[in-house]
Design a protein around this motif. Structure first.
Motif, PDB file in Angstrom:
ATOM      1  N   LEU A  11       0.822  -1.208   0.000  1.00 44.30           N
ATOM      2  CA  LEU A  11       0.000   0.000   0.000  1.00 44.30           C
ATOM      3  C   LEU A  11       0.858   1.262   0.000  1.00 44.30           C
ATOM      4  O   LEU A  11       0.431   2.303  -0.480  1.00 44.30           O
ATOM      5  CB  LEU A  11      -0.915   0.004   1.227  1.00 44.30           C
ATOM      6  CG  LEU A  11      -1.953  -1.128   1.296  1.00 44.30           C
ATOM      7  CD1 LEU A  11      -2.699  -1.074   2.624  1.00 44.30           C
ATOM      8  CD2 LEU A  11      -2.927  -1.028   0.125  1.00 44.30           C
ATOM      9  N   VAL A  12       2.071   1.152   0.531  1.00 40.77           N
ATOM     10  CA  VAL A  12       2.969   2.305   0.625  1.00 40.77           C
ATOM     11  C   VAL A  12       3.684   2.522  -0.706  1.00 40.77           C
ATOM     12  O   VAL A  12       4.169   1.577  -1.319  1.00 40.77           O
ATOM     13  CB  VAL A  12       4.006   2.097   1.737  1.00 40.77           C
ATOM     14  CG1 VAL A  12       5.023   3.234   1.767  1.00 40.77           C
ATOM     15  CG2 VAL A  12       3.319   1.973   3.088  1.00 40.77           C
ATOM     16  N   THR A  28       7.739   9.145   1.215  1.00 41.80           N
ATOM     17  CA  THR A  28       6.865   8.008   1.494  1.00 41.80           C
ATOM     18  C   THR A  28       5.423   8.478   1.564  1.00 41.80           C
ATOM     19  O   THR A  28       5.120   9.497   2.194  1.00 41.80           O
ATOM     20  CB  THR A  28       7.250   7.348   2.841  1.00 41.80           C
ATOM     21  OG1 THR A  28       8.602   6.917   2.783  1.00 41.80           O
ATOM     22  CG2 THR A  28       6.355   6.151   3.127  1.00 41.80           C
ATOM     23  N   ASN A  30       1.412   6.842   2.148  1.00 39.23           N
ATOM     24  CA  ASN A  30       0.555   5.695   2.472  1.00 39.23           C
ATOM     25  C   ASN A  30      -0.870   6.202   2.673  1.00 39.23           C
ATOM     26  O   ASN A  30      -1.428   6.125   3.767  1.00 39.23           O
ATOM     27  CB  ASN A  30       1.073   5.004   3.742  1.00 39.23           C
ATOM     28  CG  ASN A  30       0.277   3.750   4.083  1.00 39.23           C
ATOM     29  OD1 ASN A  30      -0.373   3.173   3.224  1.00 39.23           O
ATOM     30  ND2 ASN A  30       0.327   3.340   5.339  1.00 39.23           N
ATOM     31  N   HIS A  31      -1.424   6.735   1.583  1.00 35.95           N
ATOM     32  CA  HIS A  31      -2.745   7.356   1.740  1.00 35.95           C
ATOM     33  C   HIS A  31      -3.518   7.375   0.428  1.00 35.95           C
ATOM     34  O   HIS A  31      -3.292   8.229  -0.432  1.00 35.95           O
ATOM     35  CB  HIS A  31      -2.601   8.774   2.272  1.00 35.95           C
ATOM     36  CG  HIS A  31      -3.897   9.426   2.649  1.00 35.95           C
ATOM     37  ND1 HIS A  31      -4.661   9.011   3.716  1.00 35.95           N
ATOM     38  CD2 HIS A  31      -4.569  10.458   2.088  1.00 35.95           C
ATOM     39  CE1 HIS A  31      -5.744   9.764   3.814  1.00 35.95           C
ATOM     40  NE2 HIS A  31      -5.715  10.641   2.824  1.00 35.95           N
ATOM     41  N   HIS A  35      -0.448   3.747  -6.985  1.00 39.21           N
ATOM     42  CA  HIS A  35       0.960   3.957  -7.336  1.00 39.21           C
ATOM     43  C   HIS A  35       1.112   4.565  -8.724  1.00 39.21           C
ATOM     44  O   HIS A  35       2.086   5.271  -8.990  1.00 39.21           O
ATOM     45  CB  HIS A  35       1.720   2.639  -7.251  1.00 39.21           C
ATOM     46  CG  HIS A  35       1.733   2.056  -5.871  1.00 39.21           C
ATOM     47  ND1 HIS A  35       1.900   2.817  -4.740  1.00 39.21           N
ATOM     48  CD2 HIS A  35       1.596   0.780  -5.432  1.00 39.21           C
ATOM     49  CE1 HIS A  35       1.877   2.044  -3.676  1.00 39.21           C
ATOM     50  NE2 HIS A  35       1.686   0.804  -4.065  1.00 39.21           N
ATOM     51  N   ASP A 163       2.100  -4.834   6.772  1.00 42.75           N
ATOM     52  CA  ASP A 163       0.654  -4.623   6.705  1.00 42.75           C
ATOM     53  C   ASP A 163      -0.140  -5.894   6.978  1.00 42.75           C
ATOM     54  O   ASP A 163      -1.369  -5.854   7.060  1.00 42.75           O
ATOM     55  CB  ASP A 163       0.257  -4.019   5.350  1.00 42.75           C
ATOM     56  CG  ASP A 163       0.617  -4.893   4.154  1.00 42.75           C
ATOM     57  OD1 ASP A 163       0.709  -6.126   4.295  1.00 42.75           O
ATOM     58  OD2 ASP A 163       0.788  -4.340   3.048  1.00 42.75           O
ATOM     59  N   ARG A 189       6.243  -0.354   8.020  1.00 39.28           N
ATOM     60  CA  ARG A 189       5.835  -0.518   6.625  1.00 39.28           C
ATOM     61  C   ARG A 189       7.058  -0.402   5.711  1.00 39.28           C
ATOM     62  O   ARG A 189       8.133  -0.005   6.115  1.00 39.28           O
ATOM     63  CB  ARG A 189       4.791   0.532   6.234  1.00 39.28           C
ATOM     64  CG  ARG A 189       3.477   0.430   7.002  1.00 39.28           C
ATOM     65  CD  ARG A 189       2.720  -0.849   6.644  1.00 39.28           C
ATOM     66  NE  ARG A 189       1.396  -0.865   7.244  1.00 39.28           N
ATOM     67  CZ  ARG A 189       1.104  -1.331   8.446  1.00 39.28           C
ATOM     68  NH1 ARG A 189       2.076  -1.810   9.218  1.00 39.28           N
ATOM     69  NH2 ARG A 189      -0.136  -1.329   8.900  1.00 39.28           N
TER      70      ARG A 189
END
Length: 243
Positions: A11-12, A28, A30-31, A35, A163, A189
């Motif tokens: 997810l990151v 980074t 993660n939201h 990608h 995760d 992560r």
């Protein structure tokens, strides 16, 4: 050696610039965004903020799998495109190794867990002997029960990260008999900085055969298992043969 490191295996989304033992910059996210929306803009911003020229990098390091099939493909396409344009190699770092490397110097066992769905995790077991990073069990796709059983048999303190922890936390708490803990949020992560640091370390390690430097055209991710589309195709073929 100057490396651009990428990680889009989960997810990151992460990008980093490394020069030898120095992390120059890292980005980074993660939201929510995919990608395909984030990776190239993050790379562009990294070079703009540092004032560096893309032509100054010597290699592209990539979290080479396992992980999200879509994320790995986006990362692979990005890495290959940059490497081909710049005529530099791609260095593949196992995703789970890089995740474990977040916890450099940790005593006991490091157990990364990535949610592989279908009641499985991408995982492996790692430790540090002094300051030497050791792969106890190479990355694999298994049920959480199997890796927990192996950890219990080892009987050493273990720290979980990734995760896959939230998905399997209740099972871990109920079934792990060794002393254990969970990594804090800032280390739990994927990080492109860890990919870059490990790429430099592995590139100099002639005893580590599973990490290689590739010509861009030859690089492919390590998926460790078939995609859903491939599984469905095999199932249809089995059904046809059984008729």
């Amino acid at each position: 050696m100057r490396i651009l490191a990428l990680d889009s295996s989960g997810l990151v989304a992460g990008v980093a610039l490394m020069e030898d033992d120095t992390l120059i910059a890292e980005y980074t996210l993660n939201h929510k965004k995919t990608h395909s929306q984030t990776l190239l803009p993050m790379i562009d911003e990294l070079f703009q903020m540092t004032g560096m020229d893309k032509k100054s990098i010597d290699a592209v390091a990539i979290a080479g799998g396992p992980g999200s099939f879509t994320g790995l493909r986006i990362g692979a396409a990005t890495a290959k495109g940059l490497a081909q344009a710049l005529e530099i190699p791609v260095i593949k770092v196992p995703t789970v190794d890089a995740l474990a490397y977040n916890l450099y110097g940790t005593g006991g066992i490091i157990a990364p867990l990535m949610d592989a769905r279908r009641n499985q995790v991408y995982t492996g077991l790692f430790t540090f002997e002094g300051f030497d990073f050791k792969v106890v069990r190479p990355q694999c796709a298994v049920g959480i029960e199997e890796i927990v059983s192996e950890i219990n048999a080892m009987g050493k303190p273990v720290i979980f990260l990734g995760d896959g922890v939230p998905v399997n936390k209740e099972y871990i708490e109920a079934n792990v008999t060794a002393a254990f803990d969970f990594a804090p949020a800032h280390l739990s992560r994927q990080r492109a900085g860890a990919v870059g640091a490990l790429a430099i370390r592995y590139a100099d390690d002639k005893d580590y055969p599973s990490v290689c430097s590739f010509a861009a055209a030859d690089f492919v991710p390590d998926y460790l298992r078939l995609s859903q589309a491939e599984r469905e195709m095999l199932e249809k073929e089995r059904e046809k043969k059984s008729v």
